[in-house]
Design an enzyme around this catalytic site. Structure first.
Site, PDB file in Angstrom:
ATOM      1  N   ASP A 557       0.862  -1.180   0.000  1.00 23.75           N
ATOM      2  CA  ASP A 557       0.000   0.000   0.000  1.00 23.75           C
ATOM      3  C   ASP A 557       0.902   1.236   0.000  1.00 23.75           C
ATOM      4  O   ASP A 557       2.086   1.146   0.342  1.00 23.75           O
ATOM      5  CB  ASP A 557      -0.896  -0.030   1.236  1.00 23.75           C
ATOM      6  CG  ASP A 557      -1.815   1.173   1.302  1.00 23.75           C
ATOM      7  OD1 ASP A 557      -2.343   1.574   0.246  1.00 23.75           O
ATOM      8  OD2 ASP A 557      -1.988   1.723   2.402  1.00 23.75           O
ATOM      9  N   ASN A 774      -8.974  -0.027   4.909  1.00 24.58           N
ATOM     10  CA  ASN A 774      -9.192  -0.321   3.486  1.00 24.58           C
ATOM     11  C   ASN A 774      -8.249  -1.395   2.971  1.00 24.58           C
ATOM     12  O   ASN A 774      -8.430  -1.917   1.871  1.00 24.58           O
ATOM     13  CB  ASN A 774      -9.051   0.959   2.650  1.00 24.58           C
ATOM     14  CG  ASN A 774      -7.681   1.599   2.820  1.00 24.58           C
ATOM     15  OD1 ASN A 774      -7.095   1.529   3.890  1.00 24.58           O
ATOM     16  ND2 ASN A 774      -7.185   2.223   1.772  1.00 24.58           N
TER      17      ASN A 774
END
Length: 891
Positions: A557, A774
């Site tokens: 990420d 997320n």
């Protein structure tokens, strides 16, 4: 639209939330049952696209409580209720493990079983229908009784204990092991004294060959007497070898023969052969064979003692973790009239009382003096000091702490006194959770352990069958086909086929080593997971280590992973409004959100002392943005496309481009573009469309580039999966050395999961590294999910991850990879040794070299080799600790 959303915040269910989870169908069902029927079809966005229910988080602006953690906690409790822990003693080798597993698996109420011989723990998962009717306590007692009847004393482990009780139980278990080790040493000393006496005549012969004549006199004559040797052998069997023999006999009677059964049968057979030869001289056998059972038991007991000592050393890291748990705390009671937030550590009217840590509640003030272990997680309310967090994060340098900063239980206060406000206590503290998770992880067997179990289960029966076959072959066939073998010393002075056949069959019983097979995997996993905890790597099981060692793709990420995760507002731009007004309404919408960008906006507004308006309804879609009502109108804060589509009134594309250019140009002043990630968040309002933009800057982690480089040097490909805009992601990717073909930007959480699924379907083994809610779906979907834990706080990412990096350093990804590879290397070495040893040693013990090379083992030599085999496996696993010391020196 406004009325529908406001209706949500006016329900009596003020804490209603809906968040993304692993069961979207169930989530959608729960949400729909709470909504009034006529509102279900009206909860649409203006563009008539329905928000996916699993991605919504609905909450009141006055009081929010996300259900993600609650749902996870309920699921965790449900799993706990369907799981049992048993403390099982008496397991000696892989055959015992296999027997325990088969006994438990045969019960119709049991769904799955994991057995850990080193920690003497059995984890049982009951079938759902059994767990639902809450008979777990009766089932546990019943299963414990069944195992006890099979020769494995068992009791149920009591869960839900406080810190003091847990520490006490673990210390009692450690003391019990130490007592057993002391008893084992005493047995070894006694056994080897008998070995020295029984073999004294051989020693006198050796000395005589060197011209040292000491083998004369009454004492030596007594030692040469065969009846004395027989008495010493009998004393060895009934003395130091008694427990071993009786345990082996009990196990055989109950249908679960173990290592002790093989050694016991071999020793008794050797003694019987010698006794028959002594009491029946007409057979003309060599009565000196009495030394063999004595030496055999001496070697076996010595090996068992060294093995037990190595096992205790293997669990020493767990003892170090345990030592970090403080059972006593200094509770500070202050007068209600005094200033609770005063800078002084102790006010003049404060009272300090020493109480058990279990009695500390959230919100209590705790005093920690220099040199003491911090007993609870909390926030510093007064005092300044440096704290050693090395046992939690692996970071050797102490960390400065002052008012407002967080501290974790198990860390050590060095310099000055601190007053801490407890945020989580007792068994809920970080160190307690780490201890439990490491203990649980060591109970999760690696898939490769199944190979060892499948071999170890029938191993003892196979060896006993092979021993009988060895006797039959040499007695009825071998001595006739190869008559020269009777000239070997093993056949006695007269070359007796019966004596040769008996000795070789005893050799086969004794030389085989199921212990090495049983210890090969769990010892390495025990050392590896404990070592990982010391380095700030929380690994959730041996299966995780095995999967991580085979990883060939790492997905990263961007925000909070490649970057620091501490974004700050660098610029604000608007068409017609002041910057402060844009910040005000944006902060109002983001005030209850937990995303780092939301926190940055709120922090900026607070730093400017802006009055944040009150909001009513709030809808958050992870990966996109947040929507709420401010002063009677809906306001959206999030990505360009998402905000643009929320409202009927649209802003022209040229105006949006001008707005973005202005905010980016303003935010770039004095900031290095290469080492900084810039994200633009847009603000839109009902009836106006997009009215402003906020630039968010986040610095690149100092170890991001080196981590990516180290991964690529190991042949592991790296990709970026991010919900941020492509320009920001491309800048960061280029800086750290990730190619443009490996960039995946502007992704929703579902699209991130699709990237992981695509890589897995192509045959790759994928690890995902993330830090936020997320990222949770990707972390759960990847072969190995790795979460960075920020500020010692748990979140959805750490809940879903297989590995948690407590040090919040990206370089720990490589550390975890290297540890997994080192651990699995030891597992393969141990298994290879255990299998190769038995494949080579058993045929030699059976006499395969006797016809051509005139070589045969004696039972004592076989016993020594068997003991050395187990010691090698445990000692080889302990070499993993050198991996830890090497990492420490390197850092």
């Amino acid at each position: 639209m406004t009325i529908d959303l406001l209706g949500l915040s006016l329900w009596p269910h003020r804490k209603l939330c809906l968040s993304y989870g692993t069961n979207p169908i169930a989530r959608r069902s729960d949400f729909n049952t709470l909504l009034p029927r006529k509102r279900r079809r009206n909860l649409l966005l203006p563009n008539r696209r329905r928000l996916s229910a699993p991605n919504l988080i609905l909450s009141s602006s006055l009081e929010t409580e996300p259900l993600t953690r609650d749902d996870a906690s309920r699921q965790e409790r449900k799993r706990d209720e369907s799981s049992l822990l048993l403390d099982v003693s008496g397991m000696m080798c892989g055959a015992c493990v296999s027997r325990v597993k088969s006994v438990l698996s045969a019960d119709d109420r049991v769904d799955s079983v994991v057995v850990n011989m080193l920690t003497e723990t059995v984890a049982i998962r009951l079938k759902p229908e059994i767990a639902e009717i809450d008979l777990s306590e009766n089932v546990a007692e019943n299963l414990a009784l069944r195992l006890t009847e099979c020769g494995f004393p068992t009791k149920r482990r009591v869960s839900g204990m406080g810190v003091a009780e847990s520490v006490k139980n673990w210390k009692e278990m450690a003391e019990k092991k130490q007592e057993l080790l002391t008893k084992s040493r005493n047995r070894v000393a006694f056994a080897w004294t008998l070995v020295a006496l029984c073999c004294g005549s051989h020693a006198s012969h050796i000395l005589h060959s060197f011209g040292i004549h000491v083998g004369h006199g009454a004492f030596w004559e007594v030692l040469h007497n065969s009846y004395v040797k027989g008495g010493l052998a009998l004393g060895t069997l009934l003395g130091p070898g008694r427990d071993l023999l009786f345990d082996g006999l009990r196990a055989f009677k109950k249908g679960s023969p173990n290592m002790n059964s093989l050694v016991g049968f071999g020793s008794v057979a050797a003694f019987i052969i010698s006794a028959v030869s002594l009491l029946n001289p007409r057979l003309q056998w060599d009565a000196s064979f009495f030394e063999e059972p004595v030496m055999l038991l001496g070697f076996v007991l010595l090996g068992r003692s060294l093995e037990e000592r190595a096992r205790i050393r293997a669990s020493s890291d767990m003892n170090e973790l345990l030592s970090l748990i403080s059972t006593q705390s200094r509770l500070v009671i202050m007068s209600s009239e005094s200033d609770q937030q005063a800078d002084s550590v102790l006010c003049s009217d404060a009272i300090c009382i020493e109480v058990p840590t279990d009695d500390i509640r959230v919100g209590d003030s705790v005093l920690v003096l220099p040199g003491e272990t911090i007993p609870v997680d909390g926030r510093v309310v007064s005092g300044r000091s440096v704290v050693d967090e090395s046992m939690l994060t692996g970071e050797s340098l102490p960390v400065f702490k002052e008012k407002g900063l967080t501290v974790s239980a198990g860390t050590i206060n060095w310099d000055g006194p601190l007053r801490i406000e407890a945020s989580s206590t007792g068994s809920n503290s970080m160190i307690s959770k780490i201890f439990r998770m490491v203990e649980d992880a060591q109970g999760h067997e690696a898939p490769i352990q199944r190979l060892a179990d499948s071999i170890a289960g029938p191993f003892v029966y196979s060896v006993m069958t092979l021993s009988a076959a060895t006797f039959a072959f040499w007695y009825y066939i071998g001595t006739h086909v190869f008559p020269d073998v009777l000239l070997n010393d093993i056949a006695g002075p007269e070359g007796d086929p019966l004596l040769l056949s008996l000795k070789l069959s005893v050799d086969v019983l004794v030389v085989s080593c199921p212990c090495a097979l049983g210890l090969a995997t769990p010892t390495a996993i025990l050392v590896g997971t404990s070592l990982g905890a010391r380095q700030g790597l929380l690994i959730r099981g041996g299966d995780v280590l095995e999967r991580l060692a085979s990883i060939d793709y790492v997905a990263l990420d961007k925000t909070g992973t490649l970057t620091e995760g501490k974004p700050a507002v660098s610029a604000v731009a608007s068409f017609v409004y002041e910057e402060s007004e844009i910040l005000q309404i944006a902060a109002a919408v983001e005030k209850t959100a937990s995303h780092p960008i939301a926190k940055a906006i709120v922090k900026k507004a607070e730093s400017l002392y802006l009055d944040v308006p009150v909001t009513r309804g709030q809808v958050t879609e992870p990966g996109f943005g947040t929507l709420a009502e401010v002063d009677g109108r809906l306001v959206a804060v999030g990505s360009l496309k998402w905000v643009h589509e929320r409202f009927h009134q649209r802003t022209s594309t040229s105006d949006i481009m001008n707005l973005e250019h202005a905010v980016m140009q303003h935010s770039s002043k004095g900031i290095s573009l290469a080492n900084c990630s810039k994200t633009v968040v847009y603000v839109g309002r009902e009836g106006e469309g997009i009215i402003g933009a906020i630039a968010i800057s986040d610095s690149l982690r100092h170890d991001a580039e080196s981590t990516v480089t180290r991964l690529q040097q190991k042949g592991i490909k790296t990709v970026v999966v991010s919900g941020d805009r492509e320009e920001a992601v491309a800048t960061i990717a280029k800086t750290v050395g990730i190619g443009s073909d490996c960039i995946n930007a502007s992704l929703t959480p579902q699209q991130k999961s699709e990237v992981i699924s695509t890589l897995k379907s192509a045959g790759h083994h994928v690890a995902m590294v993330g830090d936020g809610i997320n990222d949770a779906p990707c972390l759960a979907l990847a072969d190995v999910g790795i979460a960075l834990q920020i500020e010692a706080q748990e979140n959805a990412a750490s809940d879903a991850a297989s590995i948690v990096l407590l040090g919040n350093k990206l370089s720990q990804v490589v550390d975890a990879l290297e540890l997994s590879q080192a651990t699995m290397s030891k597992v393969y070495q141990n298994l290879s040794w255990a299998i190769a040893y038995n494949v080579v040693a058993v045929p030699i013990a059976a006499g395969v070299l006797l016809p051509q090379y005139d070589f045969a083992m004696t039972p004592s030599l076989s016993g020594g080799l068997m003991a050395l085999s187990s010691i090698f496996v445990v000692s080889n696993s302990l070499l993993l600790q050198l991996h830890g010391s090497h990492k420490s020196r390197k850092t």
